[in-house]
Design a protein around this motif. Structure first.
Motif, PDB file in Angstrom:
ATOM      1  N   LEU A 133       0.730  -1.031  -0.130  1.00  0.00           N
ATOM      2  CA  LEU A 133       0.230   0.042   0.375  1.00  0.00           C
ATOM      3  C   LEU A 133       1.313   1.037  -0.295  1.00  0.00           C
ATOM      4  O   LEU A 133       0.159   2.484  -0.180  1.00  0.00           O
ATOM      5  CB  LEU A 133      -0.792  -0.020   1.233  1.00  0.00           C
ATOM      6  CG  LEU A 133      -1.923  -1.186   1.296  1.00  0.00           C
ATOM      7  CD1 LEU A 133      -3.094  -0.951   2.471  1.00  0.00           C
ATOM      8  CD2 LEU A 133      -2.816  -1.565  -0.675  1.00  0.00           C
ATOM      9  N   LYS A 134       2.249   1.141   0.019  1.00  0.00           N
ATOM     10  CA  LYS A 134       3.035   1.679  -0.310  1.00  0.00           C
ATOM     11  C   LYS A 134       3.042   3.213   1.271  1.00  0.00           C
ATOM     12  O   LYS A 134       2.952   4.324   1.059  1.00  0.00           O
ATOM     13  CB  LYS A 134       2.801   2.753  -1.548  1.00  0.00           C
ATOM     14  CG  LYS A 134       3.053   2.178  -2.451  1.00  0.00           C
ATOM     15  CD  LYS A 134       3.922   1.424  -2.827  1.00  0.00           C
ATOM     16  CE  LYS A 134       4.634   0.616  -4.288  1.00  0.00           C
ATOM     17  NZ  LYS A 134       5.578  -0.526  -4.691  1.00  0.00           N
ATOM     18  N   ILE A 135       3.015   2.910   2.065  1.00  0.00           N
ATOM     19  CA  ILE A 135       2.626   3.478   3.208  1.00  0.00           C
ATOM     20  C   ILE A 135       4.568   3.860   3.824  1.00  0.00           C
ATOM     21  O   ILE A 135       5.108   3.089   4.013  1.00  0.00           O
ATOM     22  CB  ILE A 135       2.434   2.450   4.325  1.00  0.00           C
ATOM     23  CG1 ILE A 135       1.348   1.914   4.270  1.00  0.00           C
ATOM     24  CG2 ILE A 135       2.315   3.813   5.687  1.00  0.00           C
ATOM     25  CD1 ILE A 135      -0.177   3.345   3.569  1.00  0.00           C
ATOM     26  N   VAL A 136       4.573   5.553   3.798  1.00  0.00           N
ATOM     27  CA  VAL A 136       5.582   5.532   4.107  1.00  0.00           C
ATOM     28  C   VAL A 136       6.139   6.635   5.596  1.00  0.00           C
ATOM     29  O   VAL A 136       6.919   6.499   5.883  1.00  0.00           O
ATOM     30  CB  VAL A 136       6.497   6.353   3.229  1.00  0.00           C
ATOM     31  CG1 VAL A 136       8.212   6.991   2.780  1.00  0.00           C
ATOM     32  CG2 VAL A 136       6.057   5.739   1.665  1.00  0.00           C
ATOM     33  N   VAL A 137       4.559   7.518   4.839  1.00  0.00           N
ATOM     34  CA  VAL A 137       4.216   8.415   6.204  1.00  0.00           C
ATOM     35  C   VAL A 137       3.384   8.436   7.287  1.00  0.00           C
ATOM     36  O   VAL A 137       2.873   7.260   7.024  1.00  0.00           O
ATOM     37  CB  VAL A 137       4.071   9.610   5.408  1.00  0.00           C
ATOM     38  CG1 VAL A 137       3.331  10.699   6.686  1.00  0.00           C
ATOM     39  CG2 VAL A 137       5.339  10.346   5.286  1.00  0.00           C
ATOM     40  N   LEU A 138       4.560   8.461   8.628  1.00  0.00           N
ATOM     41  CA  LEU A 138       3.589   7.660   9.585  1.00  0.00           C
ATOM     42  C   LEU A 138       2.978   8.501  10.602  1.00  0.00           C
ATOM     43  O   LEU A 138       4.029  10.181  10.863  1.00  0.00           O
ATOM     44  CB  LEU A 138       3.980   7.018  10.805  1.00  0.00           C
ATOM     45  CG  LEU A 138       4.629   5.421   9.841  1.00  0.00           C
ATOM     46  CD1 LEU A 138       4.510   4.305  10.275  1.00  0.00           C
ATOM     47  CD2 LEU A 138       2.911   4.714   9.760  1.00  0.00           C
ATOM     48  N   PRO A 139       1.852   9.390  10.818  1.00  0.00           N
ATOM     49  CA  PRO A 139       0.588   8.015  10.415  1.00  0.00           C
ATOM     50  C   PRO A 139       0.345   8.309   8.869  1.00  0.00           C
ATOM     51  O   PRO A 139       0.553   9.191   8.834  1.00  0.00           O
ATOM     52  CB  PRO A 139       0.004   8.713  11.759  1.00  0.00           C
ATOM     53  CG  PRO A 139      -0.096   9.815  12.021  1.00  0.00           C
ATOM     54  CD  PRO A 139       1.502  10.332  11.478  1.00  0.00           C
ATOM     55  N   LYS A 145     -13.187   1.356   1.561  1.00  0.00           N
ATOM     56  CA  LYS A 145     -14.503   1.255   0.857  1.00  0.00           C
ATOM     57  C   LYS A 145     -14.690  -0.328   0.211  1.00  0.00           C
ATOM     58  O   LYS A 145     -13.564  -0.105  -0.832  1.00  0.00           O
ATOM     59  CB  LYS A 145     -15.034   2.310  -0.412  1.00  0.00           C
ATOM     60  CG  LYS A 145     -15.458   3.342   1.279  1.00  0.00           C
ATOM     61  CD  LYS A 145     -16.251   4.306   0.921  1.00  0.00           C
ATOM     62  CE  LYS A 145     -15.396   5.281  -0.504  1.00  0.00           C
ATOM     63  NZ  LYS A 145     -16.443   6.278  -1.472  1.00  0.00           N
ATOM     64  N   LYS A 146     -15.799  -1.625   0.600  1.00  0.00           N
ATOM     65  CA  LYS A 146     -15.534  -2.315  -0.567  1.00  0.00           C
ATOM     66  C   LYS A 146     -14.656  -3.354  -0.897  1.00  0.00           C
ATOM     67  O   LYS A 146     -13.794  -3.010  -1.876  1.00  0.00           O
ATOM     68  CB  LYS A 146     -16.473  -2.297  -1.075  1.00  0.00           C
ATOM     69  CG  LYS A 146     -17.741  -1.865  -0.997  1.00  0.00           C
ATOM     70  CD  LYS A 146     -18.755  -1.028  -1.978  1.00  0.00           C
ATOM     71  CE  LYS A 146     -19.734  -1.033  -2.151  1.00  0.00           C
ATOM     72  NZ  LYS A 146     -20.982  -1.804  -1.226  1.00  0.00           N
ATOM     73  N   ALA A 147     -13.873  -3.017   0.151  1.00  0.00           N
ATOM     74  CA  ALA A 147     -12.960  -4.107   0.122  1.00  0.00           C
ATOM     75  C   ALA A 147     -11.102  -3.410  -0.392  1.00  0.00           C
ATOM     76  O   ALA A 147     -10.336  -4.105  -0.915  1.00  0.00           O
ATOM     77  CB  ALA A 147     -12.502  -5.287  -0.035  1.00  0.00           C
ATOM     78  N   LYS A 148     -11.181  -2.165  -1.085  1.00  0.00           N
ATOM     79  CA  LYS A 148     -10.132  -1.558  -1.657  1.00  0.00           C
ATOM     80  C   LYS A 148      -9.824   0.205  -1.204  1.00  0.00           C
ATOM     81  O   LYS A 148     -10.686   0.782  -0.562  1.00  0.00           O
ATOM     82  CB  LYS A 148     -11.329  -1.138  -2.916  1.00  0.00           C
ATOM     83  CG  LYS A 148     -11.264  -1.787  -4.314  1.00  0.00           C
ATOM     84  CD  LYS A 148     -11.503  -1.615  -5.240  1.00  0.00           C
ATOM     85  CE  LYS A 148     -11.810  -2.531  -6.733  1.00  0.00           C
ATOM     86  NZ  LYS A 148     -12.437  -2.630  -7.998  1.00  0.00           N
ATOM     87  N   VAL A 149      -8.984   0.098  -1.145  1.00  0.00           N
ATOM     88  CA  VAL A 149      -8.038   1.690  -0.517  1.00  0.00           C
ATOM     89  C   VAL A 149      -8.223   2.651  -1.607  1.00  0.00           C
ATOM     90  O   VAL A 149      -7.976   2.966  -2.503  1.00  0.00           O
ATOM     91  CB  VAL A 149      -6.917   1.264  -0.319  1.00  0.00           C
ATOM     92  CG1 VAL A 149      -6.553   2.534  -0.229  1.00  0.00           C
ATOM     93  CG2 VAL A 149      -6.405   0.144   0.671  1.00  0.00           C
TER      94      VAL A 149
END
Length: 211
Positions: A133-139, A145-149
């Motif tokens: 999901l390319k999570i880089v910055v936190l938070p 929605k319906k199993a899609k980001v």
């Protein structure tokens, strides 16, 4: 002389609006007066069915963990959560102050918006999801929605740029993404070209953000 003419025109416009509102109310009252017992019974039955459906939804939501802000401890659990609930807000976090600020607001919103599942998962212990999901910055909040980001809230930039934003600010941001129901939602339209990624298949996403 010109001022009095303008005043006269404004008064006529106001009176016209008031008359239109009064006429509408009169029509609604007249329609209610014409309802017989059968009509009223139909309305009562319809309202009862709506209340039953909502009660069933609430029971189902609660059984799925809605109404609470909970932590996901395994990546497999993430997939089960997003498949079970139509709307999910997932906080990718680490043990730092900004994420604790986000925790506080999400805990409040989870209780207020039972229609949406609120969860968090530790990014450093979820390398597969964070990479996919390319999570880089936190938070980072993944709005699902319906199993899609469908959208992201990355850091605090969209919330005023500081850590003293209010819960209402975050609530309105989530409402604009249509991941919660919110009567006070802004009339600003949601962009139609936002990137969507299924949690079941990987797609590329460029980001210049850094942790």
């Amino acid at each position: 002389m010109a001022d009095s003419k303008v005043q006269e025109i404004l008064e006529k416009q106001v009176l016209s609006v008031v008359k239109a509102v009064e006429d509408q109310l009169d029509d609604e009252i007249a329609a209610l007066d014409k309802l017989d017992e059968d009509d009223l019974e139909v309305l009562r039955e319809r309202r009862l069915q709506q209340m039953k459906k909502m009660a069933e939804k609430r029971r189902r939501w609660i059984s799925l963990g809605h109404g609470e802000y909970t932590e996901i401890h395994a990546e497999k659990e993430f997939f089960s959560v997003v498949k079970a609930s139509d709307r999910v807000v997932c906080h990718f976090y680490r043990e730092n102050w900004p994420c604790k600020v986000m925790d506080k607001h999400l805990g409040e919103l989870a209780k207020q918006h039972i229609e949406t599942r609120f969860v968090k998962i530790q990014a450093e212990k979820s390398p597969f999801l964070a990479d996919k999901l390319k999570i880089v910055v936190l938070p980072t909040l993944a709005l699902i929605k319906k199993a899609k980001v469908d959208d992201y809230v990355v850091g605090f930039d969209q919330l005023g740029g500081t850590d003293d934003f209010t819960t209402d600010v975050l609530e309105e941001r989530l409402a604009k993404a249509q991941v919660i129901f919110y009567e006070g939602e802004s009339s600003m339209p949601k962009s139609t070209n936002q990137t969507k990624r299924s949690v079941r298949q990987s797609e590329t996403h460029d980001s210049s953000d850094s942790e």
